[in-house]
Design an enzyme around this catalytic site. Structure first.
Site, mmCIF file in Angstrom:
data_model
loop_
_atom_site.group_PDB
_atom_site.id
_atom_site.type_symbol
_atom_site.label_atom_id
_atom_site.label_comp_id
_atom_site.label_asym_id
_atom_site.label_seq_id
_atom_site.Cartn_x
_atom_site.Cartn_y
_atom_site.Cartn_z
ATOM 1 C CB CYS A 22 28.874 5.904 31.729
ATOM 2 S SG CYS A 22 29.659 4.731 32.840
ATOM 3 N NE ARG A 68 25.006 4.683 31.905
ATOM 4 C CZ ARG A 68 24.626 5.946 31.915
ATOM 5 N NH1 ARG A 68 23.674 6.349 31.095
ATOM 6 N NH2 ARG A 68 25.178 6.807 32.737
ATOM 7 C CG ASP A 97 23.407 4.527 35.257
ATOM 8 O OD1 ASP A 97 23.800 3.341 35.423
ATOM 9 O OD2 ASP A 97 23.995 5.508 35.731
#
Length: 160
Positions: A14, A20, A134
């Site tokens: 990420c 994440r 996100d």
């Protein structure tokens, strides 16, 4: 997407490697462990940026994983490197920007190793699968967890 059963080295990616991708790393390790397959995998995570290098997992990620009984170990964010391409079988990005940056950083993807997490759950490709939102921006770690869990469960099934 063709199922390649011999894959076992997975790098989740990420932007910052604190929300994440770390969530996906710990969730996938937990799923593999619960399935009695922990020894079948090498699972790691990394970032496309340098913004969080060295920082531990985000407190919101730690909280949601603890709530769901997923173990978290201390770690420091690291950046994806071109040399990782030969060391891993799959690179799993969380959103379209990750995919673009991963392909650039890895100098392309000649072996089709770069995928978006939710393409495994949705049956689409990396360019059309949904993004994992996100939580750095949304603050909604629970929705991110639900997407990560769904994607990791589908990925584990695909790897059987």
């Amino acid at each position: 997407m063709e199922n390649r059963r011999s894959l076992n080295r997975i790098m989740f990616v990420c932007h910052g490697n604190i929300c994440r991708s770390t969530m996906a790393e710990f969730v996938m390790k937990d799923l593999a462990n619960r399935a009695g397959r922990a020894a079948d995998f090498v699972i790691a995570s990394s970032a496309t940026s340098t913004e969080e290098i060295g920082n531990d997992t985000h407190p919101g990620t730690k909280r949601v994983l603890a709530k769901h009984g997923v173990a978290v170990t201390p770690r420091g964010a690291v950046q994806l490197r071109a040399s990782d391409y030969d060391a891993y079988d799959l690179f799993i990005g969380m959103d379209a920007a990750n995919i673009r940056n991963m392909r650039r950083m890895l100098k392309g993807d000649p072996e089709n190793k770069v995928h978006k997490l939710l393409e495994f759950a949705e049956g689409s490709d990396a360019d059309s699968a949904a993004d994992v939102a996100d939580p750095w921006y949304t603050g909604d770690f629970e929705t991110t967890y639900a997407d990560v869990l769904r994607g990791c469960e589908a990925l584990l099934a695909w790897l059987r």
